[in-house]
Design an enzyme around this catalytic site. Structure first.
Site, PDB file in Angstrom:
ATOM      1  N   LYS A  65      41.543  -0.567  26.209  1.00 45.90           N
ATOM      2  CA  LYS A  65      42.996  -0.787  26.221  1.00 45.90           C
ATOM      3  C   LYS A  65      43.708   0.114  27.213  1.00 45.90           C
ATOM      4  CE  LYS A  65      44.006  -2.703  21.662  1.00 45.90           C
ATOM      5  NZ  LYS A  65      44.769  -2.496  20.410  1.00 45.90           N
ATOM      6  N   LYS A  72      35.579 -11.594  24.484  1.00 46.43           N
ATOM      7  CA  LYS A  72      36.081 -11.783  23.126  1.00 46.43           C
ATOM      8  C   LYS A  72      37.347 -12.644  23.127  1.00 46.43           C
ATOM      9  CE  LYS A  72      38.174  -8.426  21.117  1.00 46.43           C
ATOM     10  NZ  LYS A  72      38.573  -7.099  20.604  1.00 46.43           N
ATOM     11  N   LYS A  87      44.262 -11.863  21.626  1.00 48.76           N
ATOM     12  CA  LYS A  87      45.651 -12.290  21.772  1.00 48.76           C
ATOM     13  C   LYS A  87      46.219 -11.925  23.128  1.00 48.76           C
ATOM     14  CE  LYS A  87      46.204  -9.186  17.959  1.00 48.76           C
ATOM     15  NZ  LYS A  87      46.590  -9.266  16.547  1.00 48.76           N
TER      16      LYS A  87
HETATM   17  P1  TYM Z   1      43.488  -6.671  15.003  1.00 48.30           P
HETATM   18  O1  TYM Z   1      44.888  -6.896  14.575  1.00 48.30           O
HETATM   19  O2  TYM Z   1      43.189  -6.555  16.450  1.00 48.30           O
HETATM   20  O3  TYM Z   1      42.576  -7.812  14.447  1.00 48.30           O
HETATM   21  C1  TYM Z   1      42.608  -8.149  13.067  1.00 48.30           C
HETATM   22  C2  TYM Z   1      41.220  -8.511  12.578  1.00 48.30           C
HETATM   23  O4  TYM Z   1      40.695  -9.599  13.332  1.00 48.30           O
HETATM   24  C3  TYM Z   1      39.402  -9.250  13.816  1.00 48.30           C
HETATM   25  N1  TYM Z   1      39.199  -9.903  15.121  1.00 48.30           N
HETATM   26  C4  TYM Z   1      38.152 -10.683  15.413  1.00 48.30           C
HETATM   27  N2  TYM Z   1      37.094 -11.081  14.678  1.00 48.30           N
HETATM   28  C5  TYM Z   1      36.211 -11.894  15.265  1.00 48.30           C
HETATM   29  N3  TYM Z   1      36.332 -12.334  16.547  1.00 48.30           N
HETATM   30  C6  TYM Z   1      37.375 -11.967  17.322  1.00 48.30           C
HETATM   31  N4  TYM Z   1      37.497 -12.416  18.573  1.00 48.30           N
HETATM   32  C7  TYM Z   1      38.353 -11.099  16.755  1.00 48.30           C
HETATM   33  N5  TYM Z   1      39.505 -10.541  17.210  1.00 48.30           N
HETATM   34  C8  TYM Z   1      39.998  -9.821  16.207  1.00 48.30           C
HETATM   35  C9  TYM Z   1      39.414  -7.738  13.939  1.00 48.30           C
HETATM   36  O5  TYM Z   1      38.115  -7.213  13.933  1.00 48.30           O
HETATM   37  C10 TYM Z   1      40.226  -7.342  12.721  1.00 48.30           C
HETATM   38  O6  TYM Z   1      39.388  -7.308  11.584  1.00 48.30           O
HETATM   39  N6  TYM Z   1      42.522  -1.864  14.170  1.00 48.30           N
HETATM   40  C11 TYM Z   1      42.687  -3.155  13.508  1.00 48.30           C
HETATM   41  C12 TYM Z   1      43.816  -3.169  12.498  1.00 48.30           C
HETATM   42  C13 TYM Z   1      43.743  -2.107  11.464  1.00 48.30           C
HETATM   43  C14 TYM Z   1      42.806  -2.029  10.405  1.00 48.30           C
HETATM   44  C15 TYM Z   1      43.163  -0.870   9.652  1.00 48.30           C
HETATM   45  C16 TYM Z   1      41.715  -2.826  10.015  1.00 48.30           C
HETATM   46  C17 TYM Z   1      44.573  -1.036  11.330  1.00 48.30           C
HETATM   47  N7  TYM Z   1      44.233  -0.307  10.249  1.00 48.30           N
HETATM   48  C18 TYM Z   1      42.422  -0.470   8.530  1.00 48.30           C
HETATM   49  C19 TYM Z   1      40.985  -2.415   8.883  1.00 48.30           C
HETATM   50  C20 TYM Z   1      41.340  -1.273   8.156  1.00 48.30           C
HETATM   51  C21 TYM Z   1      42.982  -4.173  14.572  1.00 48.30           C
HETATM   52  O7  TYM Z   1      43.392  -3.868  15.661  1.00 48.30           O
HETATM   53  O8  TYM Z   1      42.864  -5.435  14.202  1.00 48.30           O
END
Ligand code: TYM
Length: 346
Positions: A115, A207, A210
């Site tokens: 990032k 991947k 968004k």
């Molecule tokens: P975020 O918002 O980027 O994504 C949310 C969830 O979606 C999953 N994900 C995917 N899974 C499969 N294939 C993909 N292409 C894909 N893109 C996204 C992510 O793995 C995630 O599970 N850091 C986290 C948010 C967060 C969090 C937490 C998660 C903040 N605090 C505590 C668990 C526990 C994040 O950026 O997710």
């Protein structure tokens, strides 16, 4: 007891990767666990304002993720659905954990490196500290299981390291305060199903995300049936028919991705999908995938749009969830303060 925690950022464009990699498992786990699902709004603002879109976009996106949780089947009465910034204990614990986590640990985080890109001097301190806030999200509920996509595995492992170091550094005090051997459980990442890493529809080595500039790279949860159909028909493939066994998907990332998506949507393992479609051309497989994707996603999309328009209902869900979350988080913070030696009002 086992407690589940997970979060999703309200940064717009919830997509099929978020749904299959995370939300589907959130829904499944609610039958057997106490679950806390969080819209992590404080994480969303770690990137520049122009990227997360400003206050109106943030409010809209927080409500949209909340609506998506409910539309996908999470029951906000039985489980806790809330937004992170309403429970101040997340930020409070983050400070204490900042003093536990080591600089070297954060320097290894691959998501930060991706990032931040080349212009490291110019990213926010919050982006660097992001994984510590994430550790606080999980540990403030002393959660034991964290359902996430593959890309979050390293962050959950860091959370375990932070929890372990806290438990070690304060072992004596933890025992003296009556918490026994360890205060924080070491949380397990739960990364399951055939779609833990959904790839871009335009490039099977990237991947689905968004932030990809091409909207054809992903299926958004807000896409209508026509958009879903068009994106799947245009998805990149190779020219061979589908193999009938999983080894045949090796070195065919686009084929592997579409089969994984089909399997996850159908709730079947990949080998079963290949037994059905082995030898078929992509044109035939894709038209089946379109029908399946539309059948599974359209009801969620419709419900999500309906719910996110009902601002009063969504805000009430978040307020109620936050209150229930805070009760748990406050108890953890009391323990943390007593363990560390921070005097609190009694
Ligand atoms: P975020 O918002 O980027 O994504 C949310 C969830 O979606 C999953 N994900 C995917 N899974 C499969 N294939 C993909 N292409 C894909 N893109 C996204 C992510 O793995 C995630 O599970 N850091 C986290 C948010 C967060 C969090 C937490 C998660 C903040 N605090 C505590 C668990 C526990 C994040 O950026 O997710």
């Amino acid at each position: 007891i086992e407690r589940v925690f997970s979060g999703i950022q309200p940064t717009g464009n919830l997509h099929l990767g978020n749904y299959l990699g995370a939300i589907v498992n959130f829904v499944k786990m609610q039958d057997s666990h106490n679950c806390i699902y969080c819209v992590v709004d404080l994480h969303a603002i770690t990137v520049p304002v122009a990227v997360w879109g400003g206050p109106d976009a943030l409010r809209r996106n927080i409500r949209e993720v909340t609506a998506a949780f409910i539309a996908a089947g999470i029951d906000p009465k039985k489980q806790i659905i809330f937004n992170q910034s309403q429970v101040a204990e997340h930020s409070e614990l983050a400070w204490v954990l900042n003093c536990i986590a080591r600089l070297g640990w954060l320097n290894r985080m691959t998501q930060f490196k991706e990032k931040a890109g080349k212009d490291r001097e110019n990213v926010s301190v919050g982006l660097y500290d992001y994984p510590v806030l994430m550790a606080s999200d999980i540990l403030v509920y002393r959660a034991t299981h964290v359902p996430v996509g593959e890309d979050q595995k390293q962050h959950v492992e860091l959370t375990r390291d932070i929890a372990q170091k806290f438990n070690n550094d304060f072992a004596e005090s933890i025992a003296a305060q009556g918490f026994g051997e360890a205060f924080f459980p070491l949380p397990e990442p739960v990364i399951t199903g055939p779609a833990t890493r959904v790839m871009s529809l335009r490039d099977g080595t990237k991947k689905m995300s968004k932030s990809d500039p091409s909207d054809y790279s992903r299926i958004n949860l807000s896409d209508d049936a026509d958009a879903i159909a068009q994106k799947i028909r245009k998805a990149k493939t190779d020219s061979e028919p589908l193999p009938s066994e999983e080894q045949g998907l090796e070195a065919r990332p686009e084929a592997d991705n579409l089969v994984g998506i089909f399997a996850a949507l159908a709730g079947k393992p990949k080998p079963e999908v290949l037994r059905e479609f082995g030898g078929s051309q992509f044109s035939e497989f894709k038209s089946n995938l379109v029908d399946l994707a539309v059948a599974k996603l359209s009801p969620i999309t419709t419900e999500m749009k309906k719910l996110s328009a009902d601002q009063a209902y969504i805000d009430a869900v978040l307020a109620d969830g936050s209150e229930r979350a805070r009760a748990i988080a406050a108890e953890t913070m009391t323990g943390v303060k007593d363990i560390v030696g921070l005097i609190r009002k009694r």
